[in-house]
Design a protein around this motif. Structure first.
Motif, PDB file in Angstrom:
ATOM      1  N   ARG A 185     -11.558  26.624  53.570  1.00 11.54           N
ATOM      2  CA  ARG A 185     -11.932  25.349  52.934  1.00 11.54           C
ATOM      3  C   ARG A 185     -13.250  25.575  52.223  1.00 11.54           C
ATOM      4  NH1 ARG A 185     -11.810  19.533  55.747  1.00 11.54           N
ATOM      5  NH2 ARG A 185      -9.624  19.834  55.177  1.00 11.54           N
ATOM      6  N   ARG A 250      -8.088  14.991  47.508  1.00  7.18           N
ATOM      7  CA  ARG A 250      -7.165  16.125  47.273  1.00  7.18           C
ATOM      8  C   ARG A 250      -5.837  15.934  47.990  1.00  7.18           C
ATOM      9  NH1 ARG A 250     -11.688  19.749  50.133  1.00  7.18           N
ATOM     10  NH2 ARG A 250     -11.601  18.878  52.217  1.00  7.18           N
ATOM     11  N   ARG A 312      -9.845   7.844  52.332  1.00 10.16           N
ATOM     12  CA  ARG A 312     -11.281   7.608  52.471  1.00 10.16           C
ATOM     13  C   ARG A 312     -11.950   7.879  51.131  1.00 10.16           C
ATOM     14  NH1 ARG A 312     -15.491  11.285  53.338  1.00 10.16           N
ATOM     15  NH2 ARG A 312     -13.990  12.961  53.017  1.00 10.16           N
ATOM     16  N   GLN A 314     -14.348   9.694  48.888  1.00  5.45           N
ATOM     17  CA  GLN A 314     -14.875  11.057  49.055  1.00  5.45           C
ATOM     18  C   GLN A 314     -16.339  11.097  48.611  1.00  5.45           C
ATOM     19  OE1 GLN A 314     -12.256  13.751  50.005  1.00  5.45           O
ATOM     20  NE2 GLN A 314     -11.591  11.728  50.701  1.00  5.45           N
ATOM     21  N   LEU A 351      -6.883  10.979  57.374  1.00 10.45           N
ATOM     22  CA  LEU A 351      -8.032  10.991  58.281  1.00 10.45           C
ATOM     23  C   LEU A 351      -9.062  12.043  57.841  1.00 10.45           C
ATOM     24  CD1 LEU A 351      -6.323  10.488  61.766  1.00 10.45           C
ATOM     25  CD2 LEU A 351      -7.186   8.735  60.202  1.00 10.45           C
TER      26      LEU A 351
HETATM   27  N1  ASP Z   1      -9.336  15.416  55.752  1.00  9.25           N
HETATM   28  C1  ASP Z   1      -8.929  15.180  54.393  1.00  9.25           C
HETATM   29  C2  ASP Z   1      -9.494  16.247  53.483  1.00  9.25           C
HETATM   30  O1  ASP Z   1     -10.118  17.162  53.938  1.00  9.25           O
HETATM   31  C3  ASP Z   1      -9.218  13.802  53.909  1.00  9.25           C
HETATM   32  C4  ASP Z   1     -10.661  13.391  53.824  1.00  9.25           C
HETATM   33  O2  ASP Z   1     -11.585  14.159  54.140  1.00  9.25           O
HETATM   34  O3  ASP Z   1     -10.880  12.239  53.430  1.00  9.25           O
HETATM   35  O4  ASP Z   1      -9.280  16.166  52.293  1.00  9.25           O
END
Ligand code: ASP
Length: 425
Positions: A185, A250, A312, A314, A351
């Motif tokens: 990531r 994303r 959510r 970002q 989430l």
């Molecule tokens: N966990 C998800 C992501 O890494 C969603 C978020 O962070 O809002 O994209």
């Protein structure tokens, strides 16, 4: 060990594109009987499918269009530029997604702690997370461990050599000498592909900035299919409402593209103007026979939706832009769901949801509503991520034969409220 009956039946329903009711009808059994054959082994009401029913299902599949060809040809495969990497949902066709889901179904007894396997014994996963994560990092790690492998972790730039100016190429090449797969990531779009180009071991994109999050979209689609089959719906023709930060989210980028492999969907994209879905994604969806509507009116946008997929905001991706129009009206709570959603609308979210006071996110007052599928989503992350590893590392055909009973005792329901969903499997 023979392929589990649940796996056979779910695969048959997927290939025939049938809900449980239609499939039960097609094979001439009651819906109740089919439900008991689909329950996980060991649950008090689960029953063994009679042999004759199994033979009949196999016969129907052979006679289905492309039946034989499908059985031989559609293997789960994940390749990027000819090598085993998972970087984008663009790598999938509908057939290859469904073949991957067949592998995920076979992982269910392990994910439910009834069985164990050691097919990845000796293999090492490097989990490289340069951005915040709980679910993705831990569930990729847990999935690898449940296949018998071990995990090394690094989190954040501060504690990695990237803080000393090391390039992606060097980092990726170095780690490739230590590990057998890389989950990455990183805050920059396209960066995980750079990791992949610098190594011959499989790389999985666990989120590249506002780009993609393919494993999340796969587990989301897997969840939608499983829930739909139970409540009498199929993905073709479904109405999906995506809500919130569609510009930087994303997960919705990947999910919208993956869903567009199906037919005749209606996408309602609900966001303030400043956070609308990027044109590139809209263009890609528009290539299929889908209807796309965009609105900033949450109440109107949720009307008639089969799935409400909330996201959510970002915040970490905003420079100086203001979040204009993202008002408290964007909160999805029990009152709103009761007034505009149907009795079997699925409420989903990748989430984390922002649970702080004043956050315009998915509200916690929905926690006891069985339409809220968020924890079924997170639970599905394990079999889907196990399937991804198994396919990328070429052990998917060994899993079934390698399973042994788990030796420890685990609770029937992992969450205190899970019993509400008893019997829905
Ligand atoms: N966990 C998800 C992501 O890494 C969603 C978020 O962070 O809002 O994209």
């Amino acid at each position: 060990m023979a392929v589990q009956q649940q796996t056979v039946l779910r695969d048959a329903m997927r290939r025939l594109n049938m809900t449980r009711d239609t499939f039960a009808n097609r094979i001439g059994v009651s819906r109740r009987a089919l439900d008991t054959w689909l329950l996980p082994d060991g649950s008090p009401e689960s029953r063994t499918m009679p042999e004759i029913a199994g033979r009949y299902v196999a016969e129907i599949l052979e006679r289905a269009p492309n039946g034989e060809e499908y059985t031989q040809r559609v293997q789960a495969s994940i390749a990027f530029e000819g090598r085993s990497h998972l970087l984008s949902v663009d790598q999938f066709s509908r057939d290859s997604v469904e073949a991957l889901f067949r592998v995920a179904d076979a992982m269910q007894p392990i994910a439910r702690r009834q069985k164990i396997t050691r097919v990845l014994e000796g293999a090492v996963l490097a989990n490289l997370f340069f951005e915040a994560s709980t679910r993705t990092r831990v569930s990729f790690g847990a999935a690898f461990c449940r296949l018998g492998g071990s995990v090394c972790d690094t989190t954040g730039f501060t504690f990695s050599s990237m803080a000393k100016g090391e390039s992606i190429y060097d980092t990726s090449r170095v780690i490739s000498g230590y590990a057998d797969a890389l989950v990455v990531r990183h805050p920059e779009q396209g960066s995980v592909a750079e990791f992949a180009r610098a190594t011959n071991i499989p790389v999985i994109n666990a989120g590249d900035g506002p780009g993609e999050h393919p494993s999340q979209a796969l587990l989301d689609l897997y969840t939608i299919q499983r829930e739909f089959s139970r409540i009498g719906k199929i993905v073709d023709g479904a109405h999906i409402a995506m809500v919130g930060d569609l510009k930087y989210g994303r997960t919705v980028h990947s999910l919208a593209k993956l869903l567009s492999l199906y037919r005749g969907l209606k996408f309602t994209l609900v966001s303030p103007r400043s956070l609308e879905m990027p044109d590139t994604i809209l263009e890609q969806i528009a290539r299929g026979d889908h209807v796309i509507e965009q609105t900033s009116d949450l109440r109107a946008g949720l009307e008639g939706a089969d799935v409400v997929y909330a996201t959510r905001i970002q915040k970490e991706r905003f420079a100086d832009e203001s979040i204009e129009g993202y008002t408290p009206d964007f909160q999805i709570n029990q009152a709103l769901v009761n007034s505009v959603c149907g009795p079997d609308t699925l409420i989903m979210h990748p989430l984390p949801r922002d649970g702080r006071p004043g956050a315009n996110d998915l509200a916690t007052d929905l926690n006891h509503d069985s339409r809220l599928a968020i924890f079924r989503q997170t639970d599905n992350g394990i079999p889907v991520r196990m399937a991804i590893f198994a396919v990328l590392l070429g052990v998917e055909h060994q899993v079934q034969h390698s399973m042994r009973d788990a030796a420890w005792r685990s609770p029937a329901y992992v969450g205190p409220d899970d019993a509400v969903f008893h019997g829905i499997d």
